[in-house]
Design a protein around this motif. Structure first.
Motif, PDB file in Angstrom:
ATOM      1  N   ILE A 393     -23.499 -65.760  52.392  1.00  0.00           N
ATOM      2  CA  ILE A 393     -24.585 -66.733  52.415  1.00  0.00           C
ATOM      3  C   ILE A 393     -25.425 -66.587  51.158  1.00  0.00           C
ATOM      4  CG2 ILE A 393     -26.666 -67.531  53.607  1.00  0.00           C
ATOM      5  CD1 ILE A 393     -25.459 -66.490  56.213  1.00  0.00           C
ATOM      6  N   SER A 394     -25.654 -67.682  50.463  1.00  0.00           N
ATOM      7  CA  SER A 394     -26.530 -67.665  49.294  1.00  0.00           C
ATOM      8  C   SER A 394     -27.691 -68.623  49.530  1.00  0.00           C
ATOM      9  CB  SER A 394     -25.767 -68.052  48.033  1.00  0.00           C
ATOM     10  OG  SER A 394     -25.237 -69.362  48.138  1.00  0.00           O
ATOM     11  N   ILE A 395     -28.880 -68.202  49.137  1.00  0.00           N
ATOM     12  CA  ILE A 395     -30.071 -69.034  49.261  1.00  0.00           C
ATOM     13  C   ILE A 395     -30.270 -69.767  47.935  1.00  0.00           C
ATOM     14  CG2 ILE A 395     -32.499 -69.104  49.866  1.00  0.00           C
ATOM     15  CD1 ILE A 395     -30.648 -68.017  52.080  1.00  0.00           C
ATOM     16  N   GLU A 396     -30.212 -71.084  47.985  1.00  0.00           N
ATOM     17  CA  GLU A 396     -30.352 -71.916  46.787  1.00  0.00           C
ATOM     18  C   GLU A 396     -31.809 -72.285  46.567  1.00  0.00           C
ATOM     19  OE1 GLU A 396     -27.241 -73.066  45.031  1.00  0.00           O
ATOM     20  OE2 GLU A 396     -26.750 -71.250  46.193  1.00  0.00           O
ATOM     21  N   GLU A 397     -32.222 -72.321  45.329  1.00  0.00           N
ATOM     22  CA  GLU A 397     -33.602 -72.713  44.988  1.00  0.00           C
ATOM     23  C   GLU A 397     -33.642 -74.200  44.643  1.00  0.00           C
ATOM     24  OE1 GLU A 397     -36.111 -70.811  45.394  1.00  0.00           O
ATOM     25  OE2 GLU A 397     -34.951 -69.003  45.844  1.00  0.00           O
TER      26      GLU A 397
END
Length: 397
Positions: A393-397
């Motif tokens: 899981i990656s948190i995108e800005e």
């Protein structure tokens, strides 16, 4: 003689009174024959979350007809809850339901001991002392999220097999409101459901930092699609992400998984399936309890922790709706049905489990090893899983 008649009359009156009281005590259906019921909505019925909650009101009207009078108040902001709550109390409501996140409900409940206050849970209620007339409840949403992931995974698998995408393009996107445990728990269950079908799948998450903004939600979904996501889901409160998928599908293959309300009408070409919390079982049981002058938790069927209650597919508190057979991959319904049966039999420990380590981004020393498994909603109706599976899981800005 008159004295004897008087004694006889008094004796008969005592016996009759005792009989009536005993009958009311023994008869489970004794109690009130008419209730005034209040509903306070944090938004209005044009938004999926509130619309879904309002279905419980519709169920009450269908079940009880003229026995109930329902008063509603919409667009009640959490920090402005006091006025609508006092207004419904002053109108003589016997029980009030609220779908927002305000602590004011719990704080004001003691002032109205004859009214039952039932609020969708917004915090960990385990060990919290609450007024006797204050209750919280929520369906175990992670179960529906996991099933949604299976539907998404089946579609992605089909796309890979047909050569539409490669294995390294198995990327899903999630439009999330806030980084709360409720939201994180939901999207984690979603990606784990996807990976149960496509083990190499990963997920990108974008936060809108608002529960309800059509523009922000739609633009976030569009950014995820532009970033390579082939399936989008959400934990926000407008149709924006579904519309973004439907518009993008004119140029690329992308699909949508809904929450709370079916999106098949607004996104007929891309909507796969929707999971929803069913508020009806709790609301109907709570009203039935007040009708009978019984404690709510004695009438509700679920996992009870004091005055806090939750349940999943086992009690009909969660369901999947509108599987789009024109879009979904073959075998999707069967794949979901098999897992639903596991949930119905109480087998839930496989969801948050695998070769993963979760990290609390606010406190990197706080981690969770999912090889040991994690049971969601074990002691409280509010979801508590708050760890990011950083490898997938990656948190995108």
């Amino acid at each position: 003689m008159k004295r004897e008649y008087l004694i006889t009359a008094i004796t008969c009156l005592v016996i009759l009174t005792s009989f009536i009281c005993g009958y009311r005590y023994m008869n489970p259906y004794s109690g009130k024959d008419h209730l005034k019921i209040g509903f306070i909505y944090d938004n209005d019925e044009s938004t999926p979350y509130t619309y879904n909650f309002s279905l419980a009101k519709d169920a009450l009207e269908k079940e009880y007809g003229d026995q109930v009078e329902i008063v509603t108040c919409s667009n009640a902001l959490d920090d402005e809850m006091e006025e609508p709550l006092r207004d419904l109390a002053s109108k003589g409501c016997d029980i009030i339901f609220f779908n927002g996140y305000s602590e004011l409900v719990m704080q004001l409940a003691p002032e109205y001991p004859d009214i039952q206050f039932c609020q969708t849970s917004y915090m960990d209620m385990n060990g919290v002392t609450v007024p006797e007339n204050y209750h919280t409840f929520k369906g175990e949403a992670y179960q529906g999220r996991y099933l949604s992931g299976i539907a998404a995974g089946m579609k992605i698998k089909q796309m890979i097999e047909e050569g539409t995408i490669t294995e390294d393009q198995a990327v899903v996107g999630f439009v999330a409101a806030f980084p709360t445990s409720e939201v994180i728990s939901g999207y984690t269950a979603f990606i784990l459901g996807v990976r149960s079908v496509v083990p190499q799948a990963v997920m990108k998450v974008r936060y809108t930092h608002t529960w309800s903004s059509y523009a922000h939600e739609k633009s976030s979904a569009k950014a995820l699609i532009d970033g390579g996501c082939v399936v989008i889901s959400q934990h926000t409160d407008t149709i924006g992400p579904a519309i973004a998928c439907e518009e993008a599908a004119q140029e690329k293959e992308v699909y949508f998984v809904g929450y709370n309300q079916s999106m098949s009408e607004v996104a007929p070409g891309t909507s796969l399936v929707t999971s929803r919390i069913c508020w009806e079982p709790y609301v109907l049981s709570a009203v039935d309890a007040v009708m009978k002058n019984r404690k709510i938790e004695k009438e509700v069927s679920g996992n009870i922790h004091g005055t806090d209650v939750c349940a999943g597919f086992d009690k009909g508190w969660v369901e999947m709706v509108d599987l789009n057979l024109q879009v979904a991959a073959p075998g999707t319904q069967e794949a979901m049905d098999g897992v639903i049966e596991r949930f119905k039999h109480g087998n839930v420990d496989f969801v948050f489990k695998g070769e993963y380590t979760g990290v609390n981004l606010d406190d990197p020393s706080d981690t969770c090893d999912l090889r040991k498994g994690y049971i969601e909603n074990e002691n409280t109706s509010y979801p508590l899983f708050h760890y990011i599976l950083t490898d997938i899981i990656s948190i995108e800005e």
